[in-house]
Design an enzyme around this catalytic site. Structure first.
Site, PDB file in Angstrom:
ATOM      1  N   GLY A  72     -15.390 -38.061 -32.475  1.00  0.00           N
ATOM      2  CA  GLY A  72     -15.028 -37.185 -31.367  1.00  0.00           C
ATOM      3  C   GLY A  72     -15.985 -37.363 -30.194  1.00  0.00           C
ATOM      4  O   GLY A  72     -15.559 -37.384 -29.032  1.00  0.00           O
ATOM      5  N   GLN A 183     -12.218 -29.583 -31.750  1.00  0.00           N
ATOM      6  CA  GLN A 183     -12.215 -28.391 -32.597  1.00  0.00           C
ATOM      7  C   GLN A 183     -10.809 -27.770 -32.675  1.00  0.00           C
ATOM      8  O   GLN A 183     -10.446 -27.166 -33.675  1.00  0.00           O
ATOM      9  CB  GLN A 183     -13.204 -27.367 -32.015  1.00  0.00           C
ATOM     10  CG  GLN A 183     -13.606 -26.254 -32.938  1.00  0.00           C
ATOM     11  CD  GLN A 183     -14.352 -26.723 -34.179  1.00  0.00           C
ATOM     12  OE1 GLN A 183     -13.956 -26.429 -35.299  1.00  0.00           O
ATOM     13  NE2 GLN A 183     -15.429 -27.471 -34.004  1.00  0.00           N
ATOM     14  N   THR A 241     -13.916 -54.626 -34.032  1.00  0.00           N
ATOM     15  CA  THR A 241     -12.875 -54.671 -35.062  1.00  0.00           C
ATOM     16  C   THR A 241     -12.572 -53.266 -35.543  1.00  0.00           C
ATOM     17  O   THR A 241     -13.482 -52.523 -35.901  1.00  0.00           O
ATOM     18  CB  THR A 241     -13.354 -55.541 -36.242  1.00  0.00           C
ATOM     19  OG1 THR A 241     -13.645 -56.844 -35.725  1.00  0.00           O
ATOM     20  CG2 THR A 241     -12.291 -55.639 -37.324  1.00  0.00           C
ATOM     21  N   CYS A 329     -28.104 -26.410 -33.958  1.00  0.00           N
ATOM     22  CA  CYS A 329     -29.542 -26.254 -33.762  1.00  0.00           C
ATOM     23  C   CYS A 329     -30.222 -26.008 -35.101  1.00  0.00           C
ATOM     24  O   CYS A 329     -29.765 -25.224 -35.924  1.00  0.00           O
ATOM     25  CB  CYS A 329     -29.865 -25.162 -32.763  1.00  0.00           C
ATOM     26  SG  CYS A 329     -29.661 -23.497 -33.366  1.00  0.00           S
TER      27      CYS A 329
HETATM   28  C1  LIG Z   1     -17.435 -31.690 -33.627  1.00  0.00           C
HETATM   29  C2  LIG Z   1     -17.141 -31.684 -32.175  1.00  0.00           C
HETATM   30  C3  LIG Z   1     -17.394 -32.819 -31.361  1.00  0.00           C
HETATM   31  C4  LIG Z   1     -18.037 -34.061 -31.915  1.00  0.00           C
HETATM   32  O1  LIG Z   1     -17.224 -34.723 -32.817  1.00  0.00           O
HETATM   33  P1  LIG Z   1     -17.873 -35.823 -33.807  1.00  0.00           P
HETATM   34  O2  LIG Z   1     -16.685 -36.460 -34.442  1.00  0.00           O
HETATM   35  O3  LIG Z   1     -18.712 -35.069 -34.759  1.00  0.00           O
HETATM   36  O4  LIG Z   1     -18.642 -36.747 -32.954  1.00  0.00           O
HETATM   37  C5  LIG Z   1     -17.065 -32.745 -30.030  1.00  0.00           C
HETATM   38  N1  LIG Z   1     -16.520 -31.645 -29.517  1.00  0.00           N
HETATM   39  C6  LIG Z   1     -16.261 -30.539 -30.236  1.00  0.00           C
HETATM   40  C7  LIG Z   1     -15.636 -29.355 -29.591  1.00  0.00           C
HETATM   41  C8  LIG Z   1     -16.564 -30.523 -31.598  1.00  0.00           C
HETATM   42  O5  LIG Z   1     -16.316 -29.425 -32.311  1.00  0.00           O
END
Ligand SMILES: *Cc1c(COP(=O)(O)O)cnc(C)c1O
Length: 394
Positions: A72, A183, A241, A329
């Protein structure tokens, strides 16, 4: 001690066994490189493109508008950096508008664009519930705005933003609109035509898919400068890849999520409401953080006055409950998160944040145990703070 209870589904979720099953053959049996010409490559490519089609069908877009990434965070990075650079090259616009409550994957990227690349970042205020009001966006937009980024639902306090309205305002002004739906995707409709966004970020591990894989929706015609250069994978927008097992897992997890979304929400909403209602009723000087109604169905979050959130988490863990303080945190960091601060709580309150997020295996029994135990633990966490006079001023 009883089996520990997991109430931290906003941090991550376990992989659904159906997802795991879909992934398994692509580790060793169907192992080819999708860019290879031969039949091993073709077979891997077929799995890749089927996954892309599955995701496109759930997002209501075309398969070539879906880019696979490594998480994400990478999707957010690619959206912000890629669109900011491309937009500036095209129109000269150099301002980025971000809400104050965005995930660090967005805020830190915006800050880097400002510090190292000459962009100007303006922060969109959120209201007391953590929502970006369309009027705040209208006011902040200007001639120089290249890109706006507002998350679909907040990870720390669960508030859902009016994305379709915000995107509409941007479209009228010909400004690109990105939404971090990492999320939100577990519980909210991610139809990009209805939302009207140009860019939308997803991450599989927030909806029972594997960690280390994400996707970015890129509306056709949206300029994007790749941040990972090399081979021509992902339409030249993201070299490397493709990780077929994780991509297949992402597609299966999203497909299951969309199919089961209503049932999952219906299961969790009453449990969430039970937690919110009981906590506010039984614990003095407690407030809900985020919006009471426009919030994710699995998400309860609170602020307790004069309590140290980290101590509370430790007490909860010792009692068998895995919760979160609302951000990643770690112990020892006494600062409230930016997102919690954006809600306008003063320091006496902001340090005492607690996030309780439910998921597939959550039961009424677990919730019952939790709400029964929590008042005592909050009182204890408050006592710990009183033991160290001036602790809040440190
Ligand atoms: C968890 C989260 C991310 C980061 O996603 P990852 O796959 O852990 O890098 C970004 N934005 C929000 C709102 C998230 O909850």
């Amino acid at each position: 001690m009883n089996k520990p209870i997991y109430f931290d589904y906003a941090a991550t979720t376990p992989v659904d066994l159906r997802v795991l099953k879909a992934m398994l053959p692509t580790f060793s049996e169907n192992f080819g490189n999708p860019s290879s010409v031969h039949r091993f490559g073709q077979r891997a490519e077929a799995a890749l493109e089927t996954a892309r089609e599955t995701i496109a069908a759930t997002l209501h877009c075309d398969p070539d508008e879906v880019i696979f990434t490594s998480c994400g965070s990478e999707s957010d990075n690619l959206a912000l950096r890629g669109a900011a650079f491309a937009q500036r090259e095209k129109t000269g616009a150099n301002q980025i508008l971000c809400s104050r409550a965005e995930h660090p994957a967005v805020t830190k990227t915006a800050l880097q664009l400002e510090k190292l690349h000459g962009f100007q970042v303006e922060w969109l205020a959120v209201d007391a519930t953590g929502m970006v009001r369309p009027s705040a966006l209208e006011k902040a937009l200007c001639e120089k705005t290249a890109l706006v980024s507002v998350m679909y639902a907040n990870n720390e306090f669960g508030t859902i933003n009016p994305i379709a309205e915000l995107a509409e305002i941007c479209r009228e002004r010909r400004v690109l609109f990105h939404s971090d739906a990492v999320q939100a995707a577990a519980y909210l409709d991610v139809d990009v035509t209805r939302l009207g966004v140009d860019l939308l970020a997803l991450g599989a591990h927030k909806f029972y898919g594997p960690k280390g894989v994400g996707a970015l929706y890129v509306r056709r015609g949206t300029g994007l400068i790749p941040h990972l250069t090399g081979g021509g994978q992902e339409f030249g927008l993201r070299a490397g890849t493709q990780n077929i097992p994780l991509i297949v897992g992402l597609a299966e997890a999203l497909h299951l999520t969309v199919t089961e979304r209503e049932a999952r929400s219906a299961h969790l909403r009453p449990l969430r409401d039970k937690i919110i209602g009981t906590v506010l009723e039984t614990i003095p000087e407690a407030q809900l953080s985020g919006h009471l109604e426009a919030r994710l169905p699995n998400h309860a979050s609170f602020i307790f006055k004069n309590a140290d959130g980290n101590s509370l988490l430790q007490l909860l863990d010792a009692a068998g409950f895995a919760c979160s303080s609302g951000s990643a945190c770690k112990t020892g960091n006494p600062e409230p998160s930016e997102a919690i601060t954006s809600l306008g709580f003063c320091r006496e309150w902001a340090l005492g944040s607690l996030r309780v997020t439910l998921g597939a295996s959550s039961t009424a029994e677990e919730v019952e145990q939790f709400v029964k135990k929590l008042p005592e633990l909050v009182a204890k966490a408050r006592g710990l703070l009183n033991f160290r006079p001036g602790a809040l001023e440190e």
